[in-house]
Design a protein around this motif. Structure first.
Motif, PDB file in Angstrom:
ATOM      1  N   THR A  94      -0.204   8.691   2.184  1.00 42.40           N
ATOM      2  CA  THR A  94      -1.549   9.256   2.062  1.00 42.40           C
ATOM      3  C   THR A  94      -2.570   8.188   1.669  1.00 42.40           C
ATOM      4  OG1 THR A  94      -0.622  11.389   1.464  1.00 42.40           O
ATOM      5  CG2 THR A  94      -2.931  11.036   0.922  1.00 42.40           C
ATOM      6  N   GLY A  95      -2.226   7.382   0.687  1.00 37.35           N
ATOM      7  CA  GLY A  95      -3.123   6.310   0.263  1.00 37.35           C
ATOM      8  C   GLY A  95      -3.331   5.278   1.354  1.00 37.35           C
ATOM      9  N   PHE A  96      -2.232   4.923   2.021  1.00 40.96           N
ATOM     10  CA  PHE A  96      -2.346   3.977   3.126  1.00 40.96           C
ATOM     11  C   PHE A  96      -3.278   4.523   4.198  1.00 40.96           C
ATOM     12  CE2 PHE A  96      -0.892   3.151   7.482  1.00 40.96           C
ATOM     13  CZ  PHE A  96      -1.325   1.837   7.601  1.00 40.96           C
ATOM     14  N   ARG A  97      -3.128   5.792   4.545  1.00 45.94           N
ATOM     15  CA  ARG A  97      -3.961   6.392   5.604  1.00 45.94           C
ATOM     16  C   ARG A  97      -5.446   6.392   5.235  1.00 45.94           C
ATOM     17  NH1 ARG A  97      -0.906   5.479   9.794  1.00 45.94           N
ATOM     18  NH2 ARG A  97       1.153   6.389   9.546  1.00 45.94           N
ATOM     19  N   ARG A  98      -5.771   6.524   3.964  1.00 41.79           N
ATOM     20  CA  ARG A  98      -7.182   6.433   3.543  1.00 41.79           C
ATOM     21  C   ARG A  98      -7.734   5.038   3.841  1.00 41.79           C
ATOM     22  NH1 ARG A  98      -5.536   9.635  -0.966  1.00 41.79           N
ATOM     23  NH2 ARG A  98      -5.248   7.732  -2.177  1.00 41.79           N
ATOM     24  N   TRP A  99      -6.955   4.013   3.514  1.00 44.87           N
ATOM     25  CA  TRP A  99      -7.386   2.652   3.796  1.00 44.87           C
ATOM     26  C   TRP A  99      -7.489   2.412   5.303  1.00 44.87           C
ATOM     27  CZ3 TRP A  99      -9.794  -0.254   0.569  1.00 44.87           C
ATOM     28  CH2 TRP A  99      -9.539  -0.169  -0.786  1.00 44.87           C
TER      29      TRP A  99
ATOM     30  N   LEU B 232       0.836  -1.204   0.000  1.00 40.86           N
ATOM     31  CA  LEU B 232       0.000   0.000   0.000  1.00 40.86           C
ATOM     32  C   LEU B 232       0.872   1.256   0.000  1.00 40.86           C
ATOM     33  CD1 LEU B 232      -2.850  -0.977   2.489  1.00 40.86           C
ATOM     34  CD2 LEU B 232      -3.046  -0.653   0.015  1.00 40.86           C
ATOM     35  N   PHE B 233       1.915   1.251   0.829  1.00 43.11           N
ATOM     36  CA  PHE B 233       2.850   2.381   0.857  1.00 43.11           C
ATOM     37  C   PHE B 233       3.536   2.539  -0.499  1.00 43.11           C
ATOM     38  CE2 PHE B 233       2.428   2.806   5.394  1.00 43.11           C
ATOM     39  CZ  PHE B 233       2.896   4.070   5.690  1.00 43.11           C
ATOM     40  N   ALA B 234       3.970   1.414  -1.075  1.00 42.71           N
ATOM     41  CA  ALA B 234       4.679   1.480  -2.359  1.00 42.71           C
ATOM     42  C   ALA B 234       3.769   1.979  -3.475  1.00 42.71           C
ATOM     43  CB  ALA B 234       5.241   0.100  -2.712  1.00 42.71           C
ATOM     44  N   GLN B 235       2.517   1.563  -3.465  1.00 43.82           N
ATOM     45  CA  GLN B 235       1.590   1.931  -4.528  1.00 43.82           C
ATOM     46  C   GLN B 235       1.005   3.328  -4.364  1.00 43.82           C
ATOM     47  OE1 GLN B 235      -1.307  -1.204  -4.254  1.00 43.82           O
ATOM     48  NE2 GLN B 235      -0.109  -2.608  -5.499  1.00 43.82           N
ATOM     49  N   SER B 236       0.679   3.701  -3.130  1.00 44.71           N
ATOM     50  CA  SER B 236      -0.092   4.933  -2.903  1.00 44.71           C
ATOM     51  C   SER B 236       0.560   5.908  -1.941  1.00 44.71           C
ATOM     52  CB  SER B 236      -1.470   4.580  -2.343  1.00 44.71           C
ATOM     53  OG  SER B 236      -2.076   3.554  -3.048  1.00 44.71           O
TER      54      SER B 236
END
Length: 175
Positions: free
Chosen positions: A56-61, A49-53
């Motif tokens: 910020t992306g991880f925190r949304r999930w 998740l960190f690598a892809q997003s």
């Protein structure tokens, strides 16, 4: 009696998952690890998740997972949060409404020693950044916590003992 669930917060390396699991066992409540729940909902590992997003992306999930756990999982329960979970005001609101929040605090140098050899994404930037991160998060943990425990010299079982001696018996009480 209607017991309020308990959420355990703190920096990585503070022992949140271990303490949450042992606390839940002692209370005979289910326990959940928010990192695991986030991975389940997102369908990806946290490193991916960190690598892809990015963070910020991880925190949304993570916010989505916290909302699901707080609103739909059996109550009462014990929740081990991620180290950055309380950074979001939306997450702090969920934590405040649904949980008695226990902050596992420790000297940042001790925490670094515990996590330095791990593959955690926020450790990869090194000790200086980790110590800055720990300093920046302290006020947030202080804000959200109903109870602070200095875990530096305590075993997980001793930490659980402190929580159980201090926690309220009925929902709505303060730790």
């Amino acid at each position: 009696m209607n017991f309020k669930s308990i959420a355990v917060v703190g920096m990585m390396g503070a022992g949140k998952s271990t303490v949450a699991q042992q606390l839940a066992t002692r209370l005979e409540w289910p326990w959940y690890d928010l990192d695991h729940e986030t991975e389940t909902i997102a369908g990806e590992s946290i490193p991916r998740l960190f690598a892809q997003s990015g963070e910020t992306g991880f925190r949304r999930w993570e916010r989505e997972a916290l909302s699901v756990v707080a609103k739909t999982y059996p109550r009462p329960h014990v929740l081990a949060t991620g180290g950055g979970t309380p950074l979001s005001s939306a997450n702090r609101e969920i934590l405040d409404q649904a949980y008695q929040v226990v902050w596992l605090d420790a000297d940042p140098e001790l925490l670094w020693a515990r996590v330095a050899d791990s593959d955690r994404p926020l450790v990869r930037h090194g000790k200086t950044d980790f110590l800055k991160l720990a300093a920046a998060r302290r006020p947030v943990y202080r804000q959200v916590a109903h109870m602070r425990i200095d875990v530096g010299s305590l075993s997980p079982a001793q930490i659980v003992d402190v929580i159980l001696k201090t926690r309220p018996e009925e929902e709505g009480g303060e730790l």
